[in-house]
Design an enzyme around this catalytic site. Structure first.
Site, PDB file in Angstrom:
ATOM      1  N   GLU A   1       0.819  -1.214   0.000  1.00  0.00           N
ATOM      2  CA  GLU A   1       0.000   0.000   0.000  1.00  0.00           C
ATOM      3  C   GLU A   1       0.853   1.265   0.000  1.00  0.00           C
ATOM      4  O   GLU A   1       0.787   2.076   0.925  1.00  0.00           O
ATOM      5  CB  GLU A   1      -0.956  -0.009   1.187  1.00  0.00           C
ATOM      6  CG  GLU A   1      -1.935  -1.162   1.123  1.00  0.00           C
ATOM      7  CD  GLU A   1      -3.144  -1.018   2.037  1.00  0.00           C
ATOM      8  OE1 GLU A   1      -3.190  -0.056   2.817  1.00  0.00           O
ATOM      9  OE2 GLU A   1      -4.037  -1.882   1.951  1.00  0.00           O
TER      10      GLU A   1
ATOM     11  N   GLU B   1      -4.454  -8.929   1.240  1.00  0.00           N
ATOM     12  CA  GLU B   1      -5.206  -8.552   2.450  1.00  0.00           C
ATOM     13  C   GLU B   1      -6.691  -8.635   2.144  1.00  0.00           C
ATOM     14  O   GLU B   1      -7.137  -8.215   1.078  1.00  0.00           O
ATOM     15  CB  GLU B   1      -4.866  -7.126   2.915  1.00  0.00           C
ATOM     16  CG  GLU B   1      -3.556  -7.044   3.646  1.00  0.00           C
ATOM     17  CD  GLU B   1      -3.204  -5.645   4.134  1.00  0.00           C
ATOM     18  OE1 GLU B   1      -4.103  -4.893   4.543  1.00  0.00           O
ATOM     19  OE2 GLU B   1      -2.002  -5.329   4.101  1.00  0.00           O
TER      20      GLU B   1
HETATM   21  C1  GAL Z   1      -4.438  -2.002   5.320  1.00  0.00           C
HETATM   22  C2  GAL Z   1      -2.974  -1.999   5.692  1.00  0.00           C
HETATM   23  C3  GAL Z   1      -2.743  -2.755   6.964  1.00  0.00           C
HETATM   24  C4  GAL Z   1      -3.725  -2.316   8.006  1.00  0.00           C
HETATM   25  C5  GAL Z   1      -5.123  -2.519   7.512  1.00  0.00           C
HETATM   26  C6  GAL Z   1      -6.186  -2.138   8.526  1.00  0.00           C
HETATM   27  O1  GAL Z   1      -4.731  -1.008   4.417  1.00  0.00           O
HETATM   28  O2  GAL Z   1      -2.193  -2.568   4.678  1.00  0.00           O
HETATM   29  O3  GAL Z   1      -1.436  -2.574   7.392  1.00  0.00           O
HETATM   30  O4  GAL Z   1      -3.490  -0.989   8.312  1.00  0.00           O
HETATM   31  O5  GAL Z   1      -5.295  -1.715   6.376  1.00  0.00           O
HETATM   32  O6  GAL Z   1      -7.459  -2.202   7.967  1.00  0.00           O
END
Ligand code: GAL
Length: 945
Positions: free
Chosen positions: A440, A515
């Protein structure tokens, strides 16, 4: 190539290697973990007096070599500092405050807390004369962060990263046959991540001793190629010569592969000795017939023992654990392990755990990976930095695939150097199947810069390890920039773009969900209450652009072209308490809480990720006061049908949809809620939730029956049971702990994101300076036994303009120290530093006696001390200068006030707490006791082997 094959079991080989070391008086490699017995104190980022005047010397450590000053100096007196063992995280030891960092879980340390942002560590080690001629180095597995290291006052370097391992050669600075001092200044005043990162030396430090001709650190690179009936194992060995003289001749390298049964296959290789400060590479190939492959279920491992011989004499033995397996990503069909399709069922995780922060004893890595495996997970993403080596060892041994990730994107030495260190350290781990070079990076994700940086980073990564692909986790659209060039597309969240559309545009690019989730749940809580910062634990869409775990898994499970998904996150972690802020201090995203206690989502995943039949019912059935009101009852299961009963009355049988769950609305009545699961029409499982009575007895359960090494830990589940022995899921009793025998408590937790209770209970150490230090010259060298009265008008500043050619017979010195609050249980000691040859010390007019074990330490009786200002007199014969430029100590020492901590305690949260107990090396059995108001105490005996 000559292939030798013979049998020898692991133990024999181990004994052989050990004996060899002993027989040759340590003449081959030694790797000694030096975690025990460090001195620690806080320093200060800009107030030099609070930083022990470090960096203020006329010739600083940057001006002249060996000139480390303050605690960086070899001779610095650190006796009054706290004694501790590594790994250590000072942030987790602090209290919480609203002014703390949201990212770092509101601990009063690091950014914004100058007094708790610099940590000094010092340790003395003895190195025998016999080490002369060897290359001695210090290997740090990771320090958070921005560390500077000195060895005997010599500055070795600065390491900015809080995650990369680093090594310093100290050979030239060693005092052979005597004492040596390591000093480390850690500066955690800046954060690297947006999640809890701890502070301090939170990973191991190794003292390494090798011969000048040796195998470089991480100097083996093993690749395997699986063929029908055999595997070809290629090993590239980097031989380094750190000697200063050219050595003529050849070295023989014997590469021996040992399997788990001790079977050995060896090959010999001759290479010429590299020139001084050069490295030479040697490639060998060994064939293993019918190899046992490494995979998730059977994580078979082999060891490569590389023996280096010069003139027939062994000069180094280096061991590398590896596995034989193949990996392949396919843009149409996803991921293959050993040629078999495997859907990646992954989790993202940060590295902290309840009670101990980032300073995890090795056993906790195994504990956590086992918990993830129990959930059915087969893959782990190290978000967002390289892990400690023990995590990868645990993944190798237990069977868990790993995405290993660097911290920051870029193309300079900082970034590419970090890739080198990560890949060279980790590329022999069979668990690691993919490198990630970013996550990100919003400034570059969608643009040409992102494209260029990714191309450079992944090309660079491939140059060090062509056997694994590279990914980046991407969140702001899946079209241009990084996503158009990255080898394996890393989709961060369904809500961030159209994944199918991206795939249709980039048909040759494999992809996975790096993720997914970021759902909110509080363990054991079934009604959202924003005032209490409670998020109910039913799986649901958390925010408009995020999806439930079930929605996420349905998407990934049903698209063969996607290799799998990584849930954000496996475990809760400190920091990022979204959707709340203060006073919530941990995240709500985890499938498990910070202790590893499962939230209900674990059972959803276990149903669809695991192989065993699963039936789980939620919520608990303690809803006193809700009689007659409707309660949402859910079942997570992989049974075909589930029938629900309340107090033996059927509430209907329902069919389970694939990757789904079942729901009922049930009017509450106390009693027994029972679910019965059917597969192929047959009853296979039942699960109940029973209304319990009040807590009666404390129950303590360790995660394993005994501790097996000197630093091993037991993770103990603390709960209360009612009169029928039922676990009480709503209990919140405060439990008090005590421990006896061969162990200590190192942390407590309960998984409550809003708990501001202590994680650790440690003695407070306050160092108080002696101020207003004055002197009077005396005419006699006889030291008084009772404090005489000295004329008040004769005091002058101590040591000011002293004429060393005309010293008095003796001097009396006087100073003050402040005892801010006097408590009978405090232990107050004076750590005297010699301001004279012979001396007597008086505190508030009374002579004090030094301790038996340290002639310069005085433990001060509480009756002697006053709250507020106290006076110290030292009468001493003077130290003469031998040379004009000798510097005579003018610092009388420091007062140490130790305030013993309260005993460990913790409230249960939704029925559970966790206490972590570590062996102290004595080998004695550990007895842990727990008491609470109005319930029967619990006791646990933990044997130590
Ligand atoms: C993502 C990020 C993670 C964490 C997560 C929380 O965007 O890559 O590190 O912050 O959001 O929702």
């Amino acid at each position: 190539m000559k292939i030798l094959s013979r049998r020898l079991n692991f133990m024999c080989l181990f004994l052989l290697v050990t004996c060899y070391c002993l027989a040759q008086n340590g003449s081959v490699r030694e790797d000694i973990i030096i975690d025990q017995g460090w001195r620690f104190s806080f320093g200060h980022p800009f107030e030099t007096d609070k930083d022990f005047n470090h960096g203020t010397a006329y010739f600083s450590y940057l001006s002249k070599t060996g000139n480390g000053d303050g605690p960086a100096a070899k001779a610095f007196d650190d006796r009054a500092w706290r004694l501790l063992n590594l790994p250590h995280d000072w942030a987790v030891e602090q209290s919480f405050s609203e002014s703390g960092s949201f990212s770092h879980g509101f601990k009063t340390a690091g950014k914004g807390f100058a007094d708790k942002s610099i940590g000094w560590y010092r340790k003395k080690i003895t190195l025998p004369e016999g080490d002369l001629g060897r290359i001695i180095s210090l290997k740090f597995d990771g320090v958070f962060r921005n560390s500077k290291v000195w060895f005997n006052g010599h500055f070795l370097g600065t390491e900015e990263s809080g995650y990369d391992g680093f090594e310093y050669d100290v050979t030239a600075y060693v005092n052979y046959g005597g004492e040596n001092t390591i000093a480390v200044r850690v500066d955690a005043s800046m954060e690297e991540g947006w999640f809890y990162e701890g502070a301090g030396i939170y990973r191991h430090i190794h003292l390494q001793k090798v011969n000048p001709l040796h195998i470089k650190t991480n100097g083996t690179y093993i690749t395997t190629d699986i063929k029908p009936g055999y595997a070809s194992v290629k090993a590239q060995i980097s031989i380094e010569n750190r000697g200063t003289n050219t050595i003529a001749g050849d070295v023989e390298i014997v590469s021996t592969i040992v399997d788990s049964k001790g079977k050995e296959i060896a090959t010999k290789q001759i290479v010429s000795v590299p020139k001084p400060f050069n490295i030479s590479l040697s490639d060998s190939e060994i064939r293993i017939n019918n190899p046992l492959l490494w995979d998730i279920e059977n994580p078979n491992l082999y060891r490569l023992v590389t023996t280096l011989k010069q003139d027939g004499k062994i000069v180094d033995i280096y061991e590398t654990t590896f596995g034989i397996r193949s990996i392949r990503f396919d843009a149409e069909e996803g991921f293959f392990l050993n040629g078999k399709h495997l859907k990646l069922q992954g989790t993202n995780n940060h590295q902290d755990h309840a009670g101990v922060g980032t300073a995890l004893p090795d056993e906790l890595q195994y504990f956590r990976i086992k918990k993830l495996k129990e959930m059915g997970s087969n893959a782990y993403r190290c978000s967002h930095h390289p892990p400690t080596p023990e995590l990868l060892e645990a993944c190798d041994r237990l069977g868990m695939l790993v995405i290993d990730e660097t911290r920051l994107m870029g193309i300079n030495n900082l970034h590419l150097g970090a890739i080198t260190r990560m890949i060279e350290r980790d590329r022999n781990h069979p668990s690691v199947f993919c490198w990630s070079v970013g996550n990100e990076e919003w400034a570059i994700e969608g643009n040409i810069m992102g494209e260029r940086i990714t191309n450079t980073m992944q090309g660079f990564a491939r140059s060090i390890d062509p056997t694994r692909p590279v990914t980046v986790g991407i969140s702001s659209g899946f079209k241009s920039g990084i996503s158009s060039v990255v080898e394996i597309m890393g989709y961060n969240y369904l809500g961030n773009g159209d994944i199918d559309a991206h795939r249709n545009q980039f048909k040759q690019q494999p992809g996975m969900g790096t993720e997914e989730g970021s759902t909110f749940a509080t363990r054991g809580i079934y009604v959202t209450d924003d005032a209490k910062h409670y998020q109910n634990a039913y799986d649901r869409k958390p925010r408009p652009t995020f999806y439930s775990i079930e929605e996420g898994w349905k998407f990934y499970a049903t698209r063969p072209y996607l290799a799998g998904m990584f849930i954000w996150t496996g475990f809760d972690y400190r920091g990022e308490p979204t959707p709340y802020g203060w006073p919530s201090v941990t995240s709500y995203f985890g499938m498990m809480d910070v202790c590893g206690f499962p939230k209900d989502n674990v059972y959803y995943l276990k149903s669809w990720w695991g192989k065993e039949p699963v039936l789980h019912l939620l919520p608990h059935w303690n809803w006193q006061g809700m009689e007659g009101k409707e309660i949402d009852v859910w079942a997570y299961s992989n049974c075909d049908e589930v029938e629900l009963f309340l107090n033996n009355k059927s509430l209907g049988k329902k069919k389970m949809e694939q990757y789904g769950h079942l729901e009922w609305k049930v009017a509450y009545q106390p009693g027994t809620l029972e679910a019965v699961g059917y597969k192929n029409g047959k009853k296979v499982l039942t699960e109940t939730q029973k209304t319990t009575a009040k807590p009666e007895k404390i129950k303590l359960t360790p995660h394993k029956p005994r501790l097996t090494n000197a630093t091993d830990v037991a993770v103990v589940t603390v709960e209360v049971a009612d009169k029928n022995g039922l676990h009480v899921p709503t209990a919140g009793d405060e439990i008090n702990f005590s421990i006896k025998g061969g162990g200590r408590i190192i942390g407590v937790g309960n998984g409550d994101p809003t708990s501001l209770e202590n994680d650790k209970f440690i003695d407070a150490i306050n160092l108080v300076s002696i101020t207003g230090f004055k002197e009077q010259a005396l005419t006699t060298a006889t030291l008084p036994q009772q404090l005489p009265s000295y004329p008040e008008n004769a005091w002058k500043e101590a040591f000011k303009d002293r004429d060393y050619k005309n010293l008095a017979a003796a001097y009396v010195y006087r100073g003050q120290f402040n005892v801010a609050s006097k408590s009978k249980t405090d232990v107050v000691s004076f750590f005297y530093q010699k301001v004279g040859v012979d001396a007597v010390v008086f505190v508030n007019g009374t002579k004090v006696t030094a301790t038996a074990d340290d002639a310069q330490k005085y433990v001060l009786n509480a009756d002697l001390l006053k709250q507020g200002a106290n006076t110290i007199h030292i009468v001493a014969t003077p130290v003469h200068k031998v040379k004009d430029w000798d510097v005579i100590n003018a610092n009388p020492g420091v007062i140490q006030i130790v305030t013993p901590s309260e005993p460990y305690k913790r409230k249960l949260f939704s029925g559970y707490a966790q206490i972590i107990v570590q062996a102290d090396g004595s080998g004695k059995e550990i007895i842990l006791s727990a008491t609470a108001k109005d319930v029967k105490a619990g006791t646990l005996a933990i044997p130590v082997k």
